[in-house]
Design a protein around this motif. Structure first.
Motif, PDB file in Angstrom:
ATOM      1  N   GLN A 233     -23.936  18.568 -34.334  1.00 52.13           N
ATOM      2  CA  GLN A 233     -23.392  17.394 -34.282  1.00 52.13           C
ATOM      3  C   GLN A 233     -22.191  17.030 -35.545  1.00 52.13           C
ATOM      4  O   GLN A 233     -21.373  16.542 -35.089  1.00 52.13           O
ATOM      5  CB  GLN A 233     -24.296  16.377 -34.398  1.00 52.13           C
ATOM      6  N   GLU A 234     -22.370  17.709 -36.356  1.00 52.80           N
ATOM      7  CA  GLU A 234     -21.367  17.539 -37.603  1.00 52.80           C
ATOM      8  C   GLU A 234     -19.964  18.018 -37.251  1.00 52.80           C
ATOM      9  O   GLU A 234     -19.143  17.458 -37.475  1.00 52.80           O
ATOM     10  CB  GLU A 234     -22.054  18.525 -38.804  1.00 52.80           C
ATOM     11  N   PHE A 235     -19.854  19.214 -36.434  1.00 53.56           N
ATOM     12  CA  PHE A 235     -18.808  19.652 -35.706  1.00 53.56           C
ATOM     13  C   PHE A 235     -18.246  18.713 -34.683  1.00 53.56           C
ATOM     14  O   PHE A 235     -16.776  18.483 -34.862  1.00 53.56           O
ATOM     15  CB  PHE A 235     -19.005  20.996 -35.010  1.00 53.56           C
ATOM     16  N   TRP A 236     -18.912  18.137 -33.729  1.00 62.62           N
ATOM     17  CA  TRP A 236     -18.513  17.289 -32.674  1.00 62.62           C
ATOM     18  C   TRP A 236     -17.880  16.160 -33.670  1.00 62.62           C
ATOM     19  O   TRP A 236     -17.058  15.355 -32.681  1.00 62.62           O
ATOM     20  CB  TRP A 236     -19.338  16.989 -31.766  1.00 62.62           C
ATOM     21  N   ALA A 237     -18.626  15.634 -34.431  1.00 61.00           N
ATOM     22  CA  ALA A 237     -18.211  14.305 -35.192  1.00 61.00           C
ATOM     23  C   ALA A 237     -16.703  14.467 -35.620  1.00 61.00           C
ATOM     24  O   ALA A 237     -16.011  13.523 -35.607  1.00 61.00           O
ATOM     25  CB  ALA A 237     -19.090  14.012 -36.328  1.00 61.00           C
ATOM     26  N   GLN A 238     -16.162  15.758 -36.005  1.00 59.07           N
ATOM     27  CA  GLN A 238     -15.071  16.059 -36.696  1.00 59.07           C
ATOM     28  C   GLN A 238     -13.937  16.315 -35.816  1.00 59.07           C
ATOM     29  O   GLN A 238     -13.041  16.037 -35.841  1.00 59.07           O
ATOM     30  CB  GLN A 238     -15.067  17.293 -37.543  1.00 59.07           C
ATOM     31  N   VAL A 239     -14.700  16.783 -34.689  1.00 59.86           N
ATOM     32  CA  VAL A 239     -13.731  16.673 -33.295  1.00 59.86           C
ATOM     33  C   VAL A 239     -13.219  15.533 -32.809  1.00 59.86           C
ATOM     34  O   VAL A 239     -11.968  15.147 -32.668  1.00 59.86           O
ATOM     35  CB  VAL A 239     -14.356  17.183 -32.112  1.00 59.86           C
ATOM     36  N   LYS A 240     -14.033  14.463 -33.023  1.00 58.21           N
ATOM     37  CA  LYS A 240     -13.549  12.980 -32.570  1.00 58.21           C
ATOM     38  C   LYS A 240     -12.370  12.389 -33.929  1.00 58.21           C
ATOM     39  O   LYS A 240     -11.385  11.994 -33.643  1.00 58.21           O
ATOM     40  CB  LYS A 240     -14.695  11.965 -32.967  1.00 58.21           C
ATOM     41  N   SER A 241     -12.855  13.105 -34.969  1.00 61.76           N
ATOM     42  CA  SER A 241     -11.970  12.655 -35.955  1.00 61.76           C
ATOM     43  C   SER A 241     -10.568  13.395 -35.933  1.00 61.76           C
ATOM     44  O   SER A 241      -9.534  12.411 -35.944  1.00 61.76           O
ATOM     45  CB  SER A 241     -12.250  13.176 -37.448  1.00 61.76           C
ATOM     46  N   PHE A 242     -10.653  14.639 -35.231  1.00 61.38           N
ATOM     47  CA  PHE A 242      -9.108  15.287 -35.140  1.00 61.38           C
ATOM     48  C   PHE A 242      -8.563  14.618 -33.703  1.00 61.38           C
ATOM     49  O   PHE A 242      -7.374  14.497 -33.968  1.00 61.38           O
ATOM     50  CB  PHE A 242      -9.631  16.775 -34.700  1.00 61.38           C
ATOM     51  N   ALA A 243      -9.299  14.009 -33.064  1.00 64.65           N
ATOM     52  CA  ALA A 243      -8.556  13.322 -31.877  1.00 64.65           C
ATOM     53  C   ALA A 243      -7.762  12.097 -32.273  1.00 64.65           C
ATOM     54  O   ALA A 243      -6.414  11.923 -31.940  1.00 64.65           O
ATOM     55  CB  ALA A 243      -9.672  12.835 -30.778  1.00 64.65           C
ATOM     56  N   PHE A 244      -8.062  11.399 -33.277  1.00 66.41           N
ATOM     57  CA  PHE A 244      -7.309  10.402 -34.107  1.00 66.41           C
ATOM     58  C   PHE A 244      -6.205  11.099 -34.721  1.00 66.41           C
ATOM     59  O   PHE A 244      -4.933  10.143 -34.697  1.00 66.41           O
ATOM     60  CB  PHE A 244      -8.354   9.389 -35.123  1.00 66.41           C
ATOM     61  N   VAL A 245      -6.370  12.131 -35.496  1.00 69.91           N
ATOM     62  CA  VAL A 245      -5.334  12.818 -36.224  1.00 69.91           C
ATOM     63  C   VAL A 245      -4.244  13.215 -35.262  1.00 69.91           C
ATOM     64  O   VAL A 245      -2.978  12.859 -35.217  1.00 69.91           O
ATOM     65  CB  VAL A 245      -5.599  13.991 -36.867  1.00 69.91           C
ATOM     66  N   MET A 246      -4.612  13.553 -34.047  1.00 66.81           N
ATOM     67  CA  MET A 246      -3.720  14.251 -32.911  1.00 66.81           C
ATOM     68  C   MET A 246      -2.864  12.811 -32.259  1.00 66.81           C
ATOM     69  O   MET A 246      -1.826  12.972 -31.830  1.00 66.81           O
ATOM     70  CB  MET A 246      -4.503  14.820 -31.811  1.00 66.81           C
ATOM     71  N   VAL A 247      -3.706  11.814 -32.159  1.00 63.89           N
ATOM     72  CA  VAL A 247      -3.055  10.538 -31.379  1.00 63.89           C
ATOM     73  C   VAL A 247      -1.960  10.022 -32.601  1.00 63.89           C
ATOM     74  O   VAL A 247      -0.658   9.995 -31.998  1.00 63.89           O
ATOM     75  CB  VAL A 247      -4.163   9.218 -31.653  1.00 63.89           C
ATOM     76  N   MET A 248      -2.029  10.172 -34.017  1.00 65.78           N
ATOM     77  CA  MET A 248      -0.977   9.826 -34.918  1.00 65.78           C
ATOM     78  C   MET A 248       0.339  10.878 -34.519  1.00 65.78           C
ATOM     79  O   MET A 248       1.356  10.469 -34.591  1.00 65.78           O
ATOM     80  CB  MET A 248      -1.512   9.881 -36.222  1.00 65.78           C
ATOM     81  N   PHE A 249      -0.093  12.271 -34.551  1.00 66.69           N
ATOM     82  CA  PHE A 249       0.839  13.318 -34.304  1.00 66.69           C
ATOM     83  C   PHE A 249       1.505  13.129 -32.980  1.00 66.69           C
ATOM     84  O   PHE A 249       2.680  13.499 -32.899  1.00 66.69           O
ATOM     85  CB  PHE A 249       0.347  14.457 -34.857  1.00 66.69           C
ATOM     86  N   VAL A 250       0.824  12.859 -32.073  1.00 66.54           N
ATOM     87  CA  VAL A 250       1.617  12.817 -30.564  1.00 66.54           C
ATOM     88  C   VAL A 250       2.404  11.578 -30.530  1.00 66.54           C
ATOM     89  O   VAL A 250       3.345  11.493 -29.831  1.00 66.54           O
ATOM     90  CB  VAL A 250       0.584  13.124 -29.656  1.00 66.54           C
ATOM     91  N   CYS A 251       1.756  10.460 -30.729  1.00 65.07           N
ATOM     92  CA  CYS A 251       2.238   8.991 -30.448  1.00 65.07           C
ATOM     93  C   CYS A 251       3.209   8.456 -31.737  1.00 65.07           C
ATOM     94  O   CYS A 251       4.269   7.988 -31.421  1.00 65.07           O
ATOM     95  CB  CYS A 251       1.292   8.098 -30.106  1.00 65.07           C
ATOM     96  N   PHE A 252       2.860   8.819 -32.841  1.00 62.98           N
ATOM     97  CA  PHE A 252       3.627   8.118 -34.034  1.00 62.98           C
ATOM     98  C   PHE A 252       4.556   8.698 -34.594  1.00 62.98           C
ATOM     99  O   PHE A 252       5.814   8.180 -35.034  1.00 62.98           O
ATOM    100  CB  PHE A 252       2.602   7.093 -34.816  1.00 62.98           C
ATOM    101  N   VAL A 253       4.247   9.966 -35.059  1.00 65.48           N
ATOM    102  CA  VAL A 253       4.866  10.845 -35.807  1.00 65.48           C
ATOM    103  C   VAL A 253       6.568  11.046 -35.340  1.00 65.48           C
ATOM    104  O   VAL A 253       7.533  10.967 -35.635  1.00 65.48           O
ATOM    105  CB  VAL A 253       4.376  12.091 -36.252  1.00 65.48           C
ATOM    106  N   PRO A 254       6.424  11.556 -33.922  1.00 61.28           N
ATOM    107  CA  PRO A 254       7.689  11.887 -32.963  1.00 61.28           C
ATOM    108  C   PRO A 254       8.524  10.763 -33.309  1.00 61.28           C
ATOM    109  O   PRO A 254       9.897  10.856 -33.504  1.00 61.28           O
ATOM    110  CB  PRO A 254       7.336  12.070 -31.732  1.00 61.28           C
ATOM    111  N   TYR A 255       8.248   9.525 -33.018  1.00 59.23           N
ATOM    112  CA  TYR A 255       9.005   8.168 -33.208  1.00 59.23           C
ATOM    113  C   TYR A 255       9.799   8.256 -34.368  1.00 59.23           C
ATOM    114  O   TYR A 255      10.956   7.894 -34.616  1.00 59.23           O
ATOM    115  CB  TYR A 255       8.261   7.081 -32.757  1.00 59.23           C
ATOM    116  N   HIS A 256       8.840   8.326 -35.586  1.00 56.70           N
ATOM    117  CA  HIS A 256       9.251   8.192 -36.920  1.00 56.70           C
ATOM    118  C   HIS A 256      10.386   9.376 -37.192  1.00 56.70           C
ATOM    119  O   HIS A 256      11.329   8.996 -38.014  1.00 56.70           O
ATOM    120  CB  HIS A 256       8.302   7.952 -37.871  1.00 56.70           C
TER     121      HIS A 256
END
Length: 319
Positions: A233-256
């Motif tokens: 479960q520890e691995f899949w919990a971090q997969v969720k965290s990685f999803a939020f990181v990717m949201v920032m990199f896909v949605c926010f970083v390109p704009y800035h």
């Protein structure tokens, strides 16, 4: 004869302006279609993801993660209320709701982006801290603390930043009342340019730092469990965290990152219209962060759907 020639010249000017406007509309129509498509997907997908998460969200508001998710739901709902006005504007290419409401709608997409960014950072920091402290969750000591933390973020944004944006921004140029989201003249102010660069640096550095931490945590998990990591479960919990990181990199970083190019080229009059529409497309991509809540839906939403189906069958035995 002179009056007749003047009349003919005016007619020619009008016809030439009409041709120029039609040419401009044709040139940027694909970008308008892209904007209409993006915001339509955001409105539909964001509404569905919010509905799913509300159904499965646990009620422990002392949990830092739950508190952040509840705040994300609120900020997404407020932003989605303004999306239909954007779609209408890009379809008709005319704004008839007044300059104040234009500023409000324009401000909400930026407020949505930065409030969401703050809560993403909060969620990720808490998850990383839980990983290192070997805790399942991090909680506030009292429910009132969760309320005050949320109120602090909203208060800074809605009570201080938003009123200043609406009252001060958009006063440096003569803008056409039938157009909206055109405030490039504000970039003539030095403090506006400096503020843009400061925000760009903060967002890119924080997102990059969080991604670095996430990669390090993945490396530790893979090193510890090796090929069996997907069973924990520890691995899949971090997969969720990685999803939020990717949201920032896909949605926010390109704009800035694009904003750097936008600020450098802003004084080039020949590219100003192109830059405006390109900036609108990159800004629209930040709205795709409304899909972030699907990270928490996942398996829980399937369980909720199965439970709902079971209850429905108990009421309708024939099914």
């Amino acid at each position: 004869m002179e009056s007749r020639s003047l009349h003919l010249e005016r007619q020619m000017d009008v016809s030439l302006n009409g041709v120029a406007n039609n040419t401009t509309d044709a040139k940027y129509w694909p970008l308008r279609v892209a904007l209409i498509t993006i915001y339509s997907c955001v409105l539909l997908g964001g509404s569905v993801s919010i509905g799913l998460v509300i159904c499965v969200l646990k009620s422990n508001i002392r949990s830092v993660t739950t508190t952040a998710v509840l705040n994300l739901i609120v900020v997404h709902i407020i932003f989605l209320l303004t999306v239909p006005f954007r779609i209408h504007y890009y379809v008709t290419d005319t704004w008839d709701l007044g300059p104040f409401f234009c500023k409000l709608v324009s401000a909400m997409i930026h407020a949505h982006m930065y409030i969401a960014f703050v809560f993403y950072v909060a969620i990720l920091v808490v998850r990383y801290r839980s990983f290192y402290l070997k805790r399942d969750k991090v909680e506030f000591y009292r429910k009132l603390h969760a309320l005050w933390a949320s109120a602090g973020v909203w208060g800074i944004m809605l009570v201080i930043v938003l009123p200043i944006y609406i009252t001060k921004y958009g006063n440096s140029g003569n803008y056409t009342s039938s157009q909206c989201f055109r405030f490039e003249s504000e970039l003539k102010e030095t403090y506006v340019v400096v503020l843009n660069y400061v925000i760009i640096i903060i967002v890119v550095l924080v997102a990059s730092g969080l991604k670095g931490f996430q990669m390090y945590i993945f490396w530790k998990i893979l090193r510890r469990y090796r090929s069996e990591c997907s069973s924990y479960q520890e691995f899949w919990a971090q997969v969720k965290s990685f999803a939020f990181v990717m949201v920032m990199f896909v949605c926010f970083v390109p704009y800035h990152v694009f904003r750097i190019y936008y600020l450098v080229k802003q004084n080039n009059e020949d590219e100003k219209m192109d830059l405006h529409w390109q900036n609108e497309v990159f800004l629209a991509l930040t709205a795709l962060s409304c899909f972030d809540l699907l990270t928490f839906a996942g398996k829980a939403s399937c369980i909720a759907c199965d439970s709902a189906c079971s209850k429905l069958k108990s009421f309708l035995p024939c099914c």
